[in-house]
Design a protein around this motif. Structure first.
Motif, PDB file in Angstrom:
ATOM      1  N   UNK A 112       0.630  -1.327  -0.108  1.00 47.61           N
ATOM      2  CA  UNK A 112      -0.075  -0.094  -0.150  1.00 47.61           C
ATOM      3  C   UNK A 112       1.173   1.132   0.297  1.00 47.61           C
ATOM      4  N   UNK A 113       0.262   3.021  -0.907  1.00 48.11           N
ATOM      5  CA  UNK A 113       1.204   3.311  -0.398  1.00 48.11           C
ATOM      6  C   UNK A 113       0.915   3.466   0.598  1.00 48.11           C
ATOM      7  N   UNK A 114       1.862   5.089   1.512  1.00 47.58           N
ATOM      8  CA  UNK A 114       1.807   5.488   2.914  1.00 47.58           C
ATOM      9  C   UNK A 114       0.779   6.372   3.040  1.00 47.58           C
ATOM     10  N   UNK A 115       0.079   6.756   2.510  1.00 47.20           N
ATOM     11  CA  UNK A 115      -1.596   7.691   2.320  1.00 47.20           C
ATOM     12  C   UNK A 115      -2.061   6.589   2.178  1.00 47.20           C
ATOM     13  N   UNK A 116      -2.049   5.923   1.898  1.00 44.64           N
ATOM     14  CA  UNK A 116      -3.038   5.089   2.041  1.00 44.64           C
ATOM     15  C   UNK A 116      -3.787   4.140   3.381  1.00 44.64           C
ATOM     16  N   UNK A 117      -2.866   3.593   3.366  1.00 47.22           N
ATOM     17  CA  UNK A 117      -1.969   2.751   4.816  1.00 47.22           C
ATOM     18  C   UNK A 117      -2.564   3.572   6.155  1.00 47.22           C
ATOM     19  N   UNK A 118      -1.908   5.180   5.664  1.00 49.23           N
ATOM     20  CA  UNK A 118      -1.909   5.422   7.193  1.00 49.23           C
ATOM     21  C   UNK A 118      -3.974   5.723   7.213  1.00 49.23           C
ATOM     22  N   UNK A 119      -4.791   5.569   6.384  1.00 49.23           N
ATOM     23  CA  UNK A 119      -6.084   6.382   6.200  1.00 49.23           C
ATOM     24  C   UNK A 119      -6.623   4.493   6.995  1.00 49.23           C
ATOM     25  N   UNK A 120      -5.560   3.680   6.465  1.00 49.89           N
ATOM     26  CA  UNK A 120      -6.272   2.843   6.729  1.00 49.89           C
ATOM     27  C   UNK A 120      -6.432   2.589   8.020  1.00 49.89           C
ATOM     28  N   UNK A 121      -4.710   2.688   9.037  1.00 47.91           N
ATOM     29  CA  UNK A 121      -4.630   2.706  10.304  1.00 47.91           C
ATOM     30  C   UNK A 121      -5.224   4.281  11.483  1.00 47.91           C
ATOM     31  N   UNK A 122      -5.933   4.732  10.755  1.00 48.93           N
ATOM     32  CA  UNK A 122      -6.697   6.155  11.826  1.00 48.93           C
ATOM     33  C   UNK A 122      -8.172   5.106  11.799  1.00 48.93           C
ATOM     34  N   UNK A 123      -8.136   4.729  10.885  1.00 45.97           N
ATOM     35  CA  UNK A 123      -9.478   3.781  11.062  1.00 45.97           C
ATOM     36  C   UNK A 123      -9.591   3.226  11.536  1.00 45.97           C
ATOM     37  N   UNK A 124      -8.463   2.044  11.861  1.00 44.12           N
ATOM     38  CA  UNK A 124      -8.415   1.409  12.716  1.00 44.12           C
ATOM     39  C   UNK A 124      -8.232   1.544  13.993  1.00 44.12           C
ATOM     40  N   UNK A 125      -7.327   2.749  14.520  1.00 44.24           N
ATOM     41  CA  UNK A 125      -7.385   3.411  15.609  1.00 44.24           C
ATOM     42  C   UNK A 125      -9.099   3.428  16.087  1.00 44.24           C
ATOM     43  N   UNK A 126      -9.507   4.298  15.417  1.00 44.35           N
ATOM     44  CA  UNK A 126     -10.965   4.590  15.640  1.00 44.35           C
ATOM     45  C   UNK A 126     -11.731   3.766  15.645  1.00 44.35           C
ATOM     46  N   UNK A 127     -10.930   2.398  15.272  1.00 48.18           N
ATOM     47  CA  UNK A 127     -12.594   1.157  15.879  1.00 48.18           C
ATOM     48  C   UNK A 127     -11.978   0.350  17.310  1.00 48.18           C
ATOM     49  N   UNK A 128     -10.045   0.608  17.632  1.00 42.56           N
ATOM     50  CA  UNK A 128      -9.494  -0.059  19.021  1.00 42.56           C
ATOM     51  C   UNK A 128      -9.932   1.237  19.836  1.00 42.56           C
ATOM     52  N   UNK A 129     -10.250   2.593  19.221  1.00 42.80           N
ATOM     53  CA  UNK A 129     -10.956   3.352  20.278  1.00 42.80           C
ATOM     54  C   UNK A 129      -9.899   4.512  21.222  1.00 42.80           C
ATOM     55  N   UNK A 130      -8.550   4.409  20.575  1.00 39.78           N
ATOM     56  CA  UNK A 130      -7.261   5.130  20.548  1.00 39.78           C
ATOM     57  C   UNK A 130      -6.636   6.203  19.097  1.00 39.78           C
ATOM     58  N   UNK A 131      -8.441   6.831  18.665  1.00 36.14           N
ATOM     59  CA  UNK A 131      -7.805   8.185  17.417  1.00 36.14           C
ATOM     60  C   UNK A 131      -6.923   8.898  17.877  1.00 36.14           C
ATOM     61  N   UNK A 132      -6.403   9.059  19.493  1.00 36.22           N
ATOM     62  CA  UNK A 132      -5.667  10.653  18.968  1.00 36.22           C
ATOM     63  C   UNK A 132      -4.291  10.229  19.676  1.00 36.22           C
TER      64      UNK A 132
END
Lengths: 246, 237, 286
Positions: A112-132
């Motif tokens: 994945x591109x860094x931008x795409x991976x970063x988007x996926x990662x942030x969504x996952x952090x949202x899902x595990x409830x620590x986006x910050x």
């Protein structure tokens, strides 16, 4: 009968002279949540470590997502992208930020591109409830937060199966629930899961099936209500009396 | 019999220029050798910890062989032993273009690579095994796990021992004078030849080496702080 | 930075404190007390000082000390002394003297004016000059044909200095010891090796195939060998000189010369009439 995604056929394993898995026969269906429990040293961790080939087996056959792990030339890295694992000791990469930890495999393995991976990662952090916490280093997170990042990191590869090896054993009691909640969400979403845990409340609420192991053998398999209400074997009853009445 | 110091020999005549040229050669020799040593050290140090025996055997052989033979012997080996194996034209070209420098550089680099390897191996072995498992569990190959996770962590842990090994390399570069490399120690001897002032010349050399070592230690301390792992990695598996 | 400076100052301190303490005792007193004369010499500079096939440390310079200098000192002190030999190379010999580790350098050291600023020399006991050792058939014939060539020299030798000044285009490579320099010549790393002519003859004689090598060129330097000792110790210097003069006067010197450089020796190096006269004229009247 739904699809079988994990199948142990007469699996045997030794550590040197010690016979740690004895004639294991076990099948896990797609979407099933299986909790593996048993006294320490019973082989339950070893059992799930075999599923993504962190431990090789010496006898029998183990088929995961249609691939036989004992077949020569099996592509283990490819298999492991489809089987996520969460460890007792979190094992985040300490020199990377939370975001980099989650992005590593999607970028390096899936391309994945860094931008795409970063988007996926942030969504996952949202899902595990620590986006910050994206820019923090692991050492600056609590144990519960680290374990949730570890779950996000495993999910980033979009695995078909998730393995949990005592995911809450290293946590302070007040942090256990935040991790179990994330795991419960995951189960509700239909993830196939094998969980080694002593959290019997979680097992009762979430598991479709309990597998009780002792001395390297699967002693008993049953749906949770049945297992907790009326375990058939003496060993399981003894185990339950110890773990539920402390 | 009382020794009369005459420090002016260090800046009169050509002495200053020689010292500077010697310093330049020492820096070039040590710098290039350091790159070789670090590269070999990382590769062989990592190879000694992989779960595949033939790689471990090769790396162990390299380390034990190279660090247990004296550096002086390696200098002679690369300067006298290797050229006869090369075709005549290449040999002549090398002899005309500082063969002694390249021989000294390889001897120093390969010798210290074996010692650096031990430093890196111990760094890798201090990382819990589960860290490696976590890396392969997300689908990395063994090579990727080393390149992206294990080695970067190890390198951050070994800055202090690697610094002292680097300083050893710098000081050992003076052995290259035995194969006629005109480095710093060589030039201090040159001053001694011209002025018969051994103690002054040696003192000048000592002060310059000391300055270099202090400089390197300072830079490495900065590197250590800059790349420190937040909270370190004391957690085990 | 200030701490480093302070460290350096404390390093320097002992040196300046130690040196005056050494000045308390003359070399003759020191030898009288210890009963030992310690010389710094060479292990691989035949025929002046080398370890021979029987593993004995011998040579012309050593004989001069044993048969001339040592007896003269014994007579002066009125008691027998022992001779001890230590390895000393061009870069280490002056520090060895200054630090009292040795009392006399007796090897192949050329007497120069610069060196006389740091040490004192005995009278000249041998005269030679720099030449080149080359492979038979080499185009190098003398110092006039070394421009652009790779030339090995001994580190800290006067020859290297002269080449650097007279033929700056020659690629000079300086080795700390003779075997390494000769090995470089054998393998072709260098085209020629320069050293004092007599040393080149010695090296050629010890080579596996002596006939493959030739010594070429006129002396391009004047190399009078002397024995070096600590400065300003005239009693000791006189005793050393008396020993050498007696060897020349009695003819013993010429017997030793014949033993090491005569036609039957391994390194024939005839004594010219001119040099013989020079040696004799150094002997002052009693």
């Amino acid at each position: 009968m739904t699809d079988t995604v994990i199948e142990f056929r007469d699996v045997n394993k030794w550590f040197g002279n010690i016979h740690v898995l004895r004639d294991i026969n076990l099948a896990v269906e797609m979407g099933e949540v299986v909790v593996v429990c048993g006294p320490s040293g019973s082989g339950k961790s070893t059992l799930i470590r075999c599923v993504n080939a962190l431990e090789p087996i010496q006898g029998g056959e183990l088929v995961v997502l249609g691939e036989s792990l004992t077949k020569p030339g099996v592509n283990l890295p490819a298999l492991r992208t489809r089987v996520g694992m969460v460890f007792q000791s979190f094992n985040l990469f300490p020199h990377m930020t939370v975001l980099e930890n989650i992005m590593l495999a999607p970028v390096k393995v899936r391309g994945l591109s860094a931008a795409e991976a970063s988007r996926v990662a942030r969504a996952l952090l949202e899902r595990v409830r620590i986006p910050d916490k994206a820019e923090n280093y692991p050492a600056n997170l609590s144990g519960g937060q680290q374990q949730r990042v570890a779950i996000a990191r495993a999910l980033a590869m979009q695995p078909k199966i998730m393995l949990f090896d005592e995911p809450t054993s290293a946590l302070d009691p007040e942090m256990i629930n935040e991790v179990l909640d994330v795991m419960t969400d995951l189960a509700r979403d239909g993830m196939t899961m094998m969980v080694v845990t002593h959290e019997m409340g979680f097992a009762r609420r979430v598991a479709h099936r309990i597998v009780f192991m002792d001395a390297g053998q699967v002693v008993e398999e049953a749906p949770p209500d049945l297992f907790f209400a009326a375990a058939k074997s003496d060993r399981a009853r003894e185990f339950l009396s110890k773990i539920l009445t402390h | 019999m009382n020794y009369q110091f005459n420090w002016s020999v260090l800046w009169s005549g050509q002495s200053g220029g020689w010292l500077l040229r010697g310093l330049g050669t020492t820096l070039a020799l040590s710098g290039l050798a350091w790159l070789v040593a670090v590269a070999l050290g990382i590769v062989s140090g990592a190879m000694r910890t992989v779960p595949w025996k033939p790689l471990r055997v090769v790396a162990t052989f390299y380390v034990e062989f190279f660090r247990n033979v004296p550096l002086l012997v390696w200098m002679f080996f690369w300067y006298f032993g290797v050229p006869p194996l090369l075709p005549l034209a290449i040999r002549e070209w090398l002899f005309d273009h500082g063969a002694e420098f390249w021989a000294g550089m390889f001897a120093l680099g390969v010798y210290h690579g074996a010692r650096m390897s031990e430093v890196i191996r111990s760094g890798i072995q201090s990382i819990p095994k589960t860290q490696f498992e976590a890396a392969v569990a997300i689908g990395l190959t063994t090579f990727q796990a080393y390149r992206l996770v294990i080695v970067p962590i190890a390198l951050r842990l070994i800055v202090p021992p690697a610094t002292s090994e680097s300083l050893n390399l710098l000081k050992n570069s003076s052995v290259a004078l035995t194969i006629s490399v005109a480095e710093l120690t060589f030039q201090t001897r040159q001053i001694e030849t011209y002025t018969a002032r051994a103690i002054e010349a040696l003192t000048a050399g000592t002060v310059i080496y000391l300055g270099l070592c202090v400089g390197i230690a300072t830079i490495m301390a900065h590197v250590e702080r800059r790349f420190a792992i937040p909270g370190l990695i004391a957690r085990g598996g | 930075m200030r701490r480093i400076l302070a460290g350096l100052l404390t390093l320097g301190l002992p040196l300046s404190v130690v040196s005056p303490a050494l000045a308390q005792q003359s070399t003759l007193e020191k030898i009288g007390q210890s009963g030992v004369l310690t010389i710094g010499t060479r292990t691989a500079s035949p025929p002046f000082a080398f370890v021979n096939k029987q593993n004995e440390w011998v040579g012309f310079s050593i004989d001069l000390v044993e048969q001339g200098v040592k007896p003269a000192i014994e007579r002066k002190l009125g008691k027998p002394i022992k001779l001890e030999k230590k390895e000393s190379t061009p870069p280490t010999r002056i520090p060895l003297l200054s630090s009292n580790a040795v009392d006399l350098i007796a090897g192949t050291m050329t007497d120069t004016r610069t060196r006389r600023e740091s040490v004192d020399f005995s009278l000249t006991f041998f005269v030679t000059g720099a030449q080149f050792l080359v492979k038979k058939g080499s185009p190098i014939k003398s110092i006039d044909s070394i421009a652009g060539k790779r030339v090995a020299a001994q580190q800290g030798s006067t020859n290297a200095r002269i080449i650097r000044e007279r033929v700056p285009t020659a690629k000079l490579q300086e080795f700390p010891d003779q075997p390494a320099a000769f090995q470089a010549l054998v393998q072709g790393q260098v085209d020629a090796y320069t050293n004092d002519g007599i040393q080149l003859y010695g090296l050629k004689a010890k080579a596996p195939k002596p006939d493959d090598w030739v010594v070429v060129g006129d002396f391009f330097s004047y190399e009078p060998y002397g024995m070096a000792m600590r400065k300003n110790d005239s009693d000791f210097r006189h005793a050393v000189n008396v020993g050498l003069m007696e060897l020349i006067e009695s003819g013993k010197y010429f017997e030793l010369y014949d033993k090491w450089f005569g036609p039957k020796s391994e390194t024939p190096y005839p004594l010219t009439a001119e040099n013989k006269r020079f040696l004799i004229m150094q002997v002052v009247p009693k």
